[in-house]
Design an enzyme around this catalytic site. Structure first.
Site, PDB file in Angstrom:
ATOM      1  N   ASN A  63       0.868  -1.179   0.000  1.00  0.00           N
ATOM      2  CA  ASN A  63       0.000   0.000   0.000  1.00  0.00           C
ATOM      3  C   ASN A  63       0.905   1.229   0.000  1.00  0.00           C
ATOM      4  O   ASN A  63       1.508   1.578   1.020  1.00  0.00           O
ATOM      5  CB  ASN A  63      -0.900  -0.034   1.237  1.00  0.00           C
ATOM      6  CG  ASN A  63      -1.898   1.103   1.281  1.00  0.00           C
ATOM      7  OD1 ASN A  63      -1.610   2.206   0.844  1.00  0.00           O
ATOM      8  ND2 ASN A  63      -3.069   0.837   1.828  1.00  0.00           N
ATOM      9  N   HIS A  90      -1.248  -6.664  11.348  1.00  0.00           N
ATOM     10  CA  HIS A  90      -2.099  -5.698  12.042  1.00  0.00           C
ATOM     11  C   HIS A  90      -3.571  -5.912  11.731  1.00  0.00           C
ATOM     12  O   HIS A  90      -4.435  -5.515  12.517  1.00  0.00           O
ATOM     13  CB  HIS A  90      -1.687  -4.263  11.704  1.00  0.00           C
ATOM     14  CG  HIS A  90      -1.943  -3.841  10.296  1.00  0.00           C
ATOM     15  ND1 HIS A  90      -1.247  -4.359   9.228  1.00  0.00           N
ATOM     16  CD2 HIS A  90      -2.811  -2.935   9.762  1.00  0.00           C
ATOM     17  CE1 HIS A  90      -1.666  -3.796   8.114  1.00  0.00           C
ATOM     18  NE2 HIS A  90      -2.621  -2.941   8.405  1.00  0.00           N
ATOM     19  N   ARG A  91      -3.874  -6.586  10.606  1.00  0.00           N
ATOM     20  CA  ARG A  91      -5.261  -6.828  10.248  1.00  0.00           C
ATOM     21  C   ARG A  91      -5.705  -8.246  10.601  1.00  0.00           C
ATOM     22  O   ARG A  91      -6.912  -8.494  10.748  1.00  0.00           O
ATOM     23  CB  ARG A  91      -5.482  -6.551   8.761  1.00  0.00           C
ATOM     24  CG  ARG A  91      -5.057  -5.138   8.341  1.00  0.00           C
ATOM     25  CD  ARG A  91      -5.965  -4.541   7.324  1.00  0.00           C
ATOM     26  NE  ARG A  91      -7.320  -4.344   7.813  1.00  0.00           N
ATOM     27  CZ  ARG A  91      -8.303  -3.836   7.082  1.00  0.00           C
ATOM     28  NH1 ARG A  91      -8.071  -3.472   5.830  1.00  0.00           N
ATOM     29  NH2 ARG A  91      -9.518  -3.701   7.578  1.00  0.00           N
ATOM     30  N   GLU A 108      -9.334 -11.152   1.759  1.00  0.00           N
ATOM     31  CA  GLU A 108      -9.398  -9.739   2.139  1.00  0.00           C
ATOM     32  C   GLU A 108     -10.778  -9.133   1.881  1.00  0.00           C
ATOM     33  O   GLU A 108     -10.944  -7.924   1.811  1.00  0.00           O
ATOM     34  CB  GLU A 108      -8.307  -8.960   1.407  1.00  0.00           C
ATOM     35  CG  GLU A 108      -6.920  -9.544   1.625  1.00  0.00           C
ATOM     36  CD  GLU A 108      -6.016  -8.731   2.536  1.00  0.00           C
ATOM     37  OE1 GLU A 108      -6.163  -7.511   2.580  1.00  0.00           O
ATOM     38  OE2 GLU A 108      -5.157  -9.337   3.205  1.00  0.00           O
ATOM     39  N   HIS A 155      -5.475  -4.255  -3.525  1.00  0.00           N
ATOM     40  CA  HIS A 155      -6.802  -4.861  -3.639  1.00  0.00           C
ATOM     41  C   HIS A 155      -7.382  -4.520  -5.007  1.00  0.00           C
ATOM     42  O   HIS A 155      -7.051  -3.486  -5.597  1.00  0.00           O
ATOM     43  CB  HIS A 155      -7.756  -4.328  -2.562  1.00  0.00           C
ATOM     44  CG  HIS A 155      -7.409  -4.735  -1.172  1.00  0.00           C
ATOM     45  ND1 HIS A 155      -7.469  -3.864  -0.107  1.00  0.00           N
ATOM     46  CD2 HIS A 155      -6.994  -5.919  -0.671  1.00  0.00           C
ATOM     47  CE1 HIS A 155      -7.104  -4.498   0.995  1.00  0.00           C
ATOM     48  NE2 HIS A 155      -6.813  -5.738   0.676  1.00  0.00           N
ATOM     49  N   CYS A 199     -12.946   1.926   0.293  1.00  0.00           N
ATOM     50  CA  CYS A 199     -12.390   1.144   1.405  1.00  0.00           C
ATOM     51  C   CYS A 199     -13.218   1.305   2.668  1.00  0.00           C
ATOM     52  O   CYS A 199     -13.294   0.390   3.490  1.00  0.00           O
ATOM     53  CB  CYS A 199     -10.945   1.567   1.690  1.00  0.00           C
ATOM     54  SG  CYS A 199      -9.732   1.003   0.488  1.00  0.00           S
TER      55      CYS A 199
END
Length: 426
Positions: A25, A132-133, A167, A240, A357
């Protein structure tokens, strides 16, 4: 019962910070270590929700997940952080991450007209690729099962096994003659041959995760397409699919470099949905680099109450000359997208997420949803007041080690849950 599209936006949490945790990202990496402004970020998100509500659209909300997350750190043996160790500080930042605000990654959704049992199915995303996700999905499932507790109308599934990265809706699109009509579901996955871009960026969506979700949702295989994302799009920073393509009802809006086999993809869509309209932005007009940097496709493509389609884009896209030029030409044509609606979500954009998002699309009868998760202008006023009173004004990277900030962030979320009467999420 009337089925409408409800956009459930994630409210930016009070721990919103720029730690640069999301490999691939580019915006997240580029702003790592900068000062964040959680209050401004949350107010921008609420303004976007109010914007869509004012357009006459159904609007929902998901609350921030509990952060910081001591259970995540405890499981790593990090109840105490060694401040001299960058790896430990990075893991602490992961425990603080407010990334659940990007609810396009919360789950994949198949509405009732598409499923064998006539219920709307939601499968939480495991988000295993990014530490982190990866900690999000159990709390996400709790919230989904509360919002969509009516089992006559909804089925909420746990995440698929973490050996297959999933995702969520950011790699899933649905096309149909109308929201309440049976549709064609498009599952977009990355190459399974390791990392993309010379080993730099990972392909986050596994084909087998997408196929598992389709089976869990009871979808007719003839109404599903499994599409490979273009490796060059991932290498360029399209982590994504929703960074390079978005669909709404009969319209697919896409960059020409979004898919590994674009012409085959378009032909397969038209074969299953003859009324499909495919709007392709050529690289000669908007380069892949500009498309990703502007988040032109990370937009909300919506059917407005007038029946025309509008594209809710970030102001960064409207301000980029190549993108603005193409959009002006599109609006001057007789294409299916008739309005372009810029919104300011700069704080979210700086951390790597645009308007698309920030929302999860659910086609359902609003009367079947827990009303605490649905918004009107009065509830937005309440949320605005809570954020203005309790969200931190700013967070610097060094602040994540301060106990006083942790207590403030926890108290801010508690005030929000109290205002929403969602104490069971505490």
């Amino acid at each position: 019962m009337p089925l409408v599209e409800i956009n459930f936006d994630g409210l930016v949490g009070p721990s919103h910070n720029y730690a640069g945790l999301s490999l691939g990202n580019l915006a997240s990496a580029g702003n790592a270590g900068d000062t964040s402004y959680p209050r401004a970020a949350a107010l921008q998100g609420l303004a976007k929700m109010r914007h869509n509500l004012t357009l006459g659209l159904a609007q929902g909300l998901f609350a921030p997940l509990p952060r910081p997350n001591p259970a995540f750190l405890g499981a790593l043996g990090l109840s105490i952080i060694d401040e001299s160790d960058p790896a430990q500080r990075r893991l602490r930042a992961a425990a603080w991450s407010a990334s659940a605000m990007w609810t396009a990654n919360a789950a994949t959704v198949s509405p009732a007209p598409d499923t064998v049992d006539g219920r709307c199915h939601l499968t939480a995303a495991n988000l295993v690729t990014m530490p982190h996700r990866s900690q999000e999905w159990p709390d996400t499932v709790r919230q989904l099962r509360l919002a969509f507790a009516n089992r006559t109308h909804f089925a909420v599934h746990n995440a698929v096994p973490t050996c297959f990265g999933d995702e969520g809706a950011a790699n899933h699109m649905r096309m149909a003659a109308a929201h309440d009509a049976p549709g064609l579901e498009l599952f977009v996955y990355g190459s399974n041959n390791g990392s993309i871009g010379g080993g730099t960026f990972p392909a986050r969506q596994h084909e087998q995760a997408s196929r598992a979700v389709a089976r869990l949702h009871g979808l007719d295989p003839a109404c599903c397409l499994f599409i490979e994302q273009a490796p060059e799009a991932i290498a360029a920073g399209a982590f994504h699919n929703d960074v390079v393509a978005v669909a709404n009802e009969r319209v697919l809006f896409t960059h020409e470099q979004a898919f590994a086999d674009p012409e085959g993809t378009y032909a397969a869509i038209r074969a299953r949905l003859p009324e499909a309209e495919i709007v392709v932005v050529p690289a000669s007009a908007v380069s892949l680099t500009d498309a990703i940097r502007s988040y032109l496709f990370n937009a909300q493509l919506l059917t407005l109450p007038t029946g025309e389609m509008g594209l809710v884009i970030p102001t960064e896209a409207w301000e980029m000359p190549s993108v603005r030029g193409w959009l002006d030409a599109m609006l001057a044509s007789n294409g299916p997208i008739r309005r372009v609606l810029p919104v300011d979500v700069r704080q979210s954009m700086a951390n790597g997420g645009g308007p698309a998002c920030l929302r999860l699309r659910v086609v359902a009868d609003p009367a079947t949803v827990d009303p605490r998760f649905l918004l009107d202008h009065a509830r937005l006023d309440v949320l605005h007041a809570v954020v203005a009173a309790h969200w931190p004004e700013q967070i610097d990277p060094a602040d994540l080690g301060r106990e006083s900030l942790a207590r403030s962030v926890i108290a801010a979320r508690a005030a929000l849950l109290d205002a929403l009467d969602l104490g069971e999420l505490g």
